[in-house]
Write an enzyme that holds these catalytic residues in place. Structure first.
Site, PDB file in Angstrom:
ATOM      1  CE  LYS A 104      30.255  46.837  38.491  1.00  0.00           C
ATOM      2  NZ  LYS A 104      29.232  45.917  38.985  1.00  0.00           N
ATOM      3  CG  HIS A 116      41.870  42.370  46.392  1.00  0.00           C
ATOM      4  ND1 HIS A 116      41.863  42.875  45.137  1.00  0.00           N
ATOM      5  CD2 HIS A 116      41.732  43.428  47.231  1.00  0.00           C
ATOM      6  CE1 HIS A 116      41.719  44.191  45.189  1.00  0.00           C
ATOM      7  NE2 HIS A 116      41.632  44.559  46.451  1.00  0.00           N
TER       8      HIS A 116
END
Lengths: 191, 292
Positions: free
Chosen positions: A103, A36
């Site tokens: 999550k 990222h």
């Protein structure tokens, strides 16, 4: 349980609602902190990695090479997604991602990007590394293995009937926002 | 291969692949208590299947095999230097076998050399005693739950937390609220009231060595543990933060003295994938008994 099978078209993704349990079948690409940051800093994807209409999985698997030199995923649960909140919205926009698996959910910026660009957040069960590794049928390729190390590399995986729950949809709904607000109010009553 | 090395590799393997009985019992109760047909119940079913699969395949319960923390209770004159050398070798070998992920990153260069060895990795705490027994406990502490740990310095104005037990209660429950979803619930809290910044966290983590079903011998702390557990489970956060009835499986609290100027409350969070095992070693360093 809804089957969610490739190709992941915008129409299929926009039809999903918060609370839907899906079984995902198709290709997913892992990508976590290092990936990222790298993409956000303007880094380029390898030419054979195409995330358009694809699925990005916040996961750093345990991988072993067998005697024939084939990679095998032996544990593959999700990692906490909130760390990617500063980057995720732009990556959804720039690379045309249709679903992010992770999550813990993500924040308002990502939720807005899901709405604008037709993407959903799929919550996998944290810690369920074996159940989810069983759904990985093949490792198609791996990228940035040397540069980022095994957990942070991009692993391209064929998955079958991978279980996840839609917790942020493309209509602006977020289960995380709702549960947080509810639990905060309940706590206030008990202090 | 030395006998100690073999024993420690087996300790790592079992810690990584098997949930201790006390935690498993709490997870089964939690599955039974969730409302049927909810996503919380589905999550607990997947967790139950995962525990069974990991044990059967002897593979990591969770891919994040965590920080590797040894707690060694040993007799006076125990050779801690050799033990630590062998523990490092065991971690390296367990990583090669896939019981541990290549999980240790150089914080300056960002490089992961794949061995799981480096400064602070693994960590070994020694505690000598006057008895003859040597016990080795191991906790594999995943990063997701480690990230939601929190240390509060009281008074804490925004939470209206003063330097008293009610203040402690407020900040501990705030930690539960903030951890939701991220820490892979239902989880367990280890808390230390007092200490300095380092010992506060250290003692809070040591609470994870207690059995889940035990009771605190200090009646004040016991009452606080029961109260936090009940209150947290009434908040509706549930497994994975999906909403539901089980937010925590247990709460363990200890206290340490503090200097008058400081009042820390240190909260460590352990995810449902509670990896903790222990062994007693005989004179030849063979495993004579499992502790959990």
């Amino acid at each position: 349980m809804l089957p969610l099978v490739a190709p992941f078209t915008e129409a299929k993704i926009r039809a999903l609602k918060v609370g839907d349990e899906v079984h995902l079948t198709g290709i997913v690409f892992t990508g976590r902190d290092a990936v990222h940051k790298y993409l956000h800093d303007g880094g380029k994807l390898p030419p054979d990695v195409n995330l358009r209409d694809g699925i990005l999985y916040h996961c750093g698997p345990v991988t072993l090479k067998d005697d024939q030199g084939h990679w095998k995923v032996t544990a593959a649960g999700p990692t906490t997604s909130s760390r990617e909140e500063p980057y995720q919205a732009e990556i959804i926009r720039d690379f045309g991602i249709r679903a992010v698996i992770g999550k813990g959910g993500m924040g308002e910026k990502t939720l807005a990007a899901c709405r604008e660009f037709g993407c959903v957040y799929l919550h996998a069960i944290g810690g369920a590394a074996q159940v989810l590794a069983e759904c990985v049928k093949r490792v198609r390729s791996v990228h940035f293995l040397e540069q980022f190390g095994a957990p942070e590399a991009i692993w391209e995986l064929d998955v079958e009937a991978f279980p996840a729950v839609v917790t942020m949809d493309s209509n602006g709904n977020s289960l995380h926002r709702d549960v947080f607000a509810h639990s905060q109010a309940e706590l206030a009553r008990r202090l | 291969m030395s006998v100690l090395l073999e024993s420690l590799i087996e300790l790592i393997r079992r810690s990584s692949a098997e949930i201790p009985d006390d935690v498993n019992e709490a997870l089964v109760r939690s599955l039974e208590s969730e409302k049927k047909g909810t996503i919380a119940e589905s999550a607990m079913r997947i967790i139950e299947r995962n525990i069974e699969l990991a044990k059967r395949k002897s593979q990591p319960i969770c891919q994040d095999t965590g920080s590797v923390i040894f707690y060694v209770t040993c007799p006076v004159h125990f050779d801690t230097v050799t033990f630590e050398e062998v523990a490092r070798e065991a971690v390296k070998e367990a990583t090669r076998k896939g019981f541990l992920r290549q999980n240790s990153v150089d914080s300056i260069t960002g490089k992961n050399d794949g061995t799981n060895l480096g400064p602070g990795s693994p960590t070994v705490h020694f505690h000598q005693h006057r008895g003859a027994a040597t016990e080795v406990r191991l906790v594999l502490k995943g990063g997701g739950c480690e990230n939601v740990g929190a240390q509060y310095s009281l008074p804490q104005e925004t939470l209206h937390a003063n330097r008293d037990l009610d203040g402690c209660r407020r900040v501990i429950l705030d930690a539960v609220l903030q951890a939701q979803g991220k820490g892979c619930g239902p989880g367990v809290l280890g808390v230390c009231i007092g200490g300095d910044r380092a010992t506060g966290y250290e003692f809070s983590k040591q609470q994870f060595l207690r059995l889940l079903g035990d009771r605190n011998p200090n009646p004040t702390l016991d009452a606080l543990e029961q109260d936090i557990l009940k209150t947290a489970n009434d908040l509706g956060i549930g497994p994975m933060g999906f909403g539901g009835r089980t937010t925590l499986l247990g709460v363990k609290i200890c206290a340490a003295n503090r200097v008058p100027a400081s009042y820390f409350v240190s909260v460590s969070y352990m995810c449902w994938a509670f990896r903790r095992q222990g062994i007693e070693l005989d004179a030849a360093s063979r495993i004579s008994r499992w502790l959990y």
